[in-house]
Scaffold this motif. Structure first.
Motif, PDB file in Angstrom:
ATOM      1  N   THR A  27       0.844  -1.191   0.000  1.00 48.31           N
ATOM      2  CA  THR A  27       0.000   0.000   0.000  1.00 48.31           C
ATOM      3  C   THR A  27       0.886   1.251   0.000  1.00 48.31           C
ATOM      4  O   THR A  27       0.604   2.226  -0.701  1.00 48.31           O
ATOM      5  CB  THR A  27      -0.907  -0.011   1.254  1.00 48.31           C
ATOM      6  N   ARG A  40      -0.663  -3.684  -5.844  1.00 50.65           N
ATOM      7  CA  ARG A  40       0.189  -3.644  -4.649  1.00 50.65           C
ATOM      8  C   ARG A  40      -0.572  -3.218  -3.402  1.00 50.65           C
ATOM      9  O   ARG A  40      -0.168  -3.522  -2.289  1.00 50.65           O
ATOM     10  CB  ARG A  40       1.357  -2.692  -4.889  1.00 50.65           C
ATOM     11  N   ILE A  41      -1.662  -2.481  -3.605  1.00 50.43           N
ATOM     12  CA  ILE A  41      -2.386  -1.959  -2.444  1.00 50.43           C
ATOM     13  C   ILE A  41      -3.024  -3.116  -1.663  1.00 50.43           C
ATOM     14  O   ILE A  41      -3.515  -4.083  -2.250  1.00 50.43           O
ATOM     15  CB  ILE A  41      -3.428  -0.907  -2.882  1.00 50.43           C
ATOM     16  N   HIS A  42      -2.931  -3.040  -0.334  1.00 48.54           N
ATOM     17  CA  HIS A  42      -3.486  -4.109   0.506  1.00 48.54           C
ATOM     18  C   HIS A  42      -4.387  -3.549   1.588  1.00 48.54           C
ATOM     19  O   HIS A  42      -4.239  -3.883   2.760  1.00 48.54           O
ATOM     20  CB  HIS A  42      -2.363  -4.938   1.130  1.00 48.54           C
ATOM     21  N   SER A  43      -5.306  -2.686   1.226  1.00 45.88           N
ATOM     22  CA  SER A  43      -6.284  -2.228   2.203  1.00 45.88           C
ATOM     23  C   SER A  43      -7.658  -2.683   1.724  1.00 45.88           C
ATOM     24  O   SER A  43      -7.803  -3.201   0.612  1.00 45.88           O
ATOM     25  CB  SER A  43      -6.240  -0.705   2.334  1.00 45.88           C
ATOM     26  N   ASP A  71      -7.691  -1.524   9.629  1.00 50.12           N
ATOM     27  CA  ASP A  71      -7.281  -1.426   8.233  1.00 50.12           C
ATOM     28  C   ASP A  71      -6.386  -0.201   8.017  1.00 50.12           C
ATOM     29  O   ASP A  71      -6.628   0.860   8.578  1.00 50.12           O
ATOM     30  CB  ASP A  71      -8.522  -1.339   7.337  1.00 50.12           C
ATOM     31  N   VAL A  72      -5.356  -0.399   7.217  1.00 52.89           N
ATOM     32  CA  VAL A  72      -4.426   0.693   6.918  1.00 52.89           C
ATOM     33  C   VAL A  72      -4.680   1.169   5.505  1.00 52.89           C
ATOM     34  O   VAL A  72      -4.421   0.458   4.535  1.00 52.89           O
ATOM     35  CB  VAL A  72      -2.965   0.224   7.026  1.00 52.89           C
TER      36      VAL A  72
END
Lengths: 391, 189, 97
Positions: free
Chosen positions: A273, B59-62, A358-359
């Motif tokens: 992220t 790539r984002i993991h939210s 959650d980030v």
């Protein structure tokens, strides 16, 4: 040619274990690592692997059985999370102290209380001084790759290895992945040929004897030396793995860090992220970069200091709190590394995402904006902040 | 990148549907993410699942806060759950419902995105013979998103069913019928 | 064989002992506070004291009880206790008498 697949992190690790075909897997299920023994037990039941699968009655027993089997000469793997790792704690030190190359997957989950099943790093961070090598993974791909490398690293370093990735976020998310062919993995890990083992009919050995004042210290120094030497072993195995997979791994990943003015240090899935945030800020002409540690044990302190020394300021994000009225564990160690190598830059600490909070990309952007804004007010930079918590 | 949020209840298969969609998109060469948000795991409790689909590695993991599309597996969630929260104004919401279009429109009168309805449960009962609305919902969301043509979808699903139902070939055709019907019957209200 | 002059790099890893049954190379008889004394006059060489000794410190040769190996004996007193002829008795070890 690699095999393009889509798997969750746990599926990927179970698949890697199938390809490795370890001799013994003693394991006790706990969320969110449960699927690993679940999938792996079906490989055992179907005869796809010839592993001795030992469904034990607790994690303490899982690690104990792993130690016994490893001492006997077997290649051993297991998996756990959270309270499971906590229950293993006593035996983790036995595994490393006896120099047994056990590979343990730790699917990171918060430690209770209050009870919570979601991701943070308080489990593996709590076990950071137990003598295990610790490798951290951003994606299911990295989890798969690191598990395969871990077997070889463990056996060469004569140290147990813990491969850590984020519960649910990585463990249960299905993503694209490239798998290696079975033969390639088999050839890469090779046969385990321990130097000394209990089931060797030609050599009678005793392991784990009483070790008092005149020897214990030297044996602990051996362990410390092994961890130092593990750096080179990890680099060598990672290079070999890169040569067969095309995926090369270093002690840590630097993302747009070389010409950056401000940097962020963060482990595991949040790093992905953070990369999108780095790109976004870069598009606006703000020079930021990211450093994602893969190796936390051994600590690549010199290389870390070298990679960060040119920055105006660094923010370290910790998904665990040391509850020490000071900072989180990654921060503490990183600042020590910087000091050790005479790098004196402002470093701020953000405790974030505890219990699976959650980030979001906007959370990470806030961290960058904070350190950018504090440019002229550097005493603000060395603080410890709880990102997004309700005060 | 397309971002999709699924709203369902524990036991209704929203998670499975998101994983199926990830599968189908993967088969067309896309980069995908499919993941549930685990809460209290109780039968009937509202839950959320997510998909990201892109041509580039993701790539984002939210979680997803501003979805392009929202799929509602159970229309009783509209109201108790703010299903349209953060939705892209150019996006759309797809609801599995047997309610009259006017009733659905009334329920979502504050929402300014396109609303699509499919009676996936009815299709499932009439084709598969059980209330497994996943297959029909999947076909409907693929049509709504324009992710692939009907021909590609049919080919893709047939391959996947042949693999999935290798030991129960008799259920392949009913499932394919659900795919075809849902693709044709999903409509904007 | 290890000794406590050896450094970390020389000692076997993790204290592993690769020579089986090497305890005969060590003097382990330093822990006694009472010692068994064998009375050759009373002894009938019945061998009752041989098997119970935890440290193989009761010695025999060719059917003859030959005495106690004090480099191994821990002074537990089992031999004195099992002897049917009171041919072994315990005495205080050094210092006190």
């Amino acid at each position: 040619m690699s095999i393009k697949e889509r798997l969750s992190g746990n599926e990927a690790v179970a698949y890697a274990m199938k390809q490795i075909n370890p001799d013994v897997v003693p394991v006790y299920p706990i969320t969110p690592s449960t699927e690993i023994p679940q999938y792996f037990s079906s490989f055992v039941a179907n005869g796809t692997v010839d592993t001795e699968f030992v469904p034990v009655e607790s994690e303490h027993s899982a690690m104990s059985a792993a130690i016994g089997a490893s001492a006997a000469g077997a290649r051993v793997m297991s998996a756990t999370s959270s309270q499971g790792l906590a229950l293993m704690y006593e035996m983790l030190y036995i595994a490393s102290g006896m120099r047994l190359p056990i590979v343990l997957t730790c699917v990171n989950r918060a430690i209770s209380a209050p009870i919570n099943i979601h991701n943070d790093h308080s489990d593996s961070m709590g076990a950071r001084d137990c003598g295990f090598i610790q490798l951290y993974c951003e994606t299911n791909q990295e989890a798969y790759d690191n598990i395969i490398m871990a077997v070889k690293i463990a056996e060469l370093a004569k140290l147990p290895v813990m491969v850590c990735y984020d519960g649910f976020i990585t463990s249960h998310s299905v993503e694209n992945i490239e798998l290696l062919e079975d033969e390639k993995v088999k050839a890469f890990v090779g046969e385990y040929t321990p130097e000394h083992y209990l089931l060797n009919p030609d050599e009678h050995v005793s392991m784990g004897p009483l070790d008092l004042q005149n020897y214990f210290f030297e044996h602990r120094k051996q362990l410390a030396d092994a961890m130092t030497n593990a750096k080179e072993i990890i680099a060598k195995v990672s290079k070999e793995f890169g040569d067969i997979s095309g995926r090369y791994y270093d002690a840590f990943e630097s993302y747009k860090l070389d010409d950056a003015e401000y940097g962020l240090v963060v482990l595991n899935s949040t790093a992905g992220t953070a990369k999108t945030v780095v790109d976004k800020l870069r598009d606006k002409g703000i020079k930021v970069g990211l450093l994602k540690p893969r190796m936390f044990r051994p600590m690549p302190h010199k290389e870390l200091a070298e990679s960060l020394k040119h920055l105006e300021a660094v923010a370290v994000m910790d998904k665990a709190d040391s509850v020490n009225a000071m900072s989180g564990p990654v921060y503490t160690e990183l600042v020590t590394a910087l000091h050790k190598h005479d790098v004196h830059i402002p470093v701020s600490n953000y405790i974030y995402g505890l219990g699976g909070r959650d980030v979001k990309a906007t959370d990470i952007e806030k961290v960058f904006r904070d350190i950018l804004a504090a440019k002229d007010n550097k005493e603000n930079l060395n603080g410890t902040f709880y990102l997004g918590v309700r005060e | 990148m397309i971002e999709i949020r699924w709203h369902g209840r524990g036991g209704q298969g929203a998670k499975t549907a998101s994983l199926l969609l990830a599968d189908v998109a993967f088969n067309t060469g896309k980069y995908i993410q499919g993941f549930p948000e685990y809460g209290p795991e109780r039968m009937g409790a509202p839950l959320t699942a997510y998909n990201r689909i892109d041509d580039e590695p993701i790539r984002i993991h939210s979680n997803i806060y501003e979805p392009n599309y929202v799929v509602v597996v159970d229309d009783t969630l509209v109201g108790p759950v703010d299903v349209c929260k953060g939705i892209d104004p150019n996006g759309a919401i797809l609801i599995n419902s047997s309610l009259e279009p006017s009733v659905i429109k009334e329920k979502l009168k504050d929402v300014n995105v396109k609303i699509y309805v499919i009676d996936a449960s009815k299709i499932a009962l009439e084709t598969i013979g059980a209330n497994f609305p996943n297959t029909a919902l999947l076909a409907a969301i693929i049509k709504v998103t324009g992710l692939m043509s009907k021909e590609d979808l049919e080919k893709n699903m047939l391959d996947s069913f042949k693999h999935k139902f290798a030991k129960k070939p008799e259920v392949i055709e009913p499932n394919m019928e659900a795919v075809r019907r849902a693709y044709d019957e999903v409509k904007e209200v | 064989m290890v000794n406590d002059k050896m450094g970390a790099s020389e000692l076997p890893l993790a204290g592993i002992i690769t020579e089986s049954g090497n305890s005969e190379k060590f003097n382990t008889g330093e822990w006694r506070n009472k010692r068994p004394v064998h009375d050759k006059e009373k002894c009938k060489h019945c061998m009752m004291c041989i098997l119970p000794c935890p440290d193989n410190a009761t010695c025999h040769k060719d059917g003859v009880m030959t005495g106690i190996d004090y480099s191994k004996c821990k002074g537990c007193g089992i031999c004195a206790s099992v002897c049917p002829f009171k041919a072994i008795h315990m005495e205080d070890e050094g210092g006190n008498d």
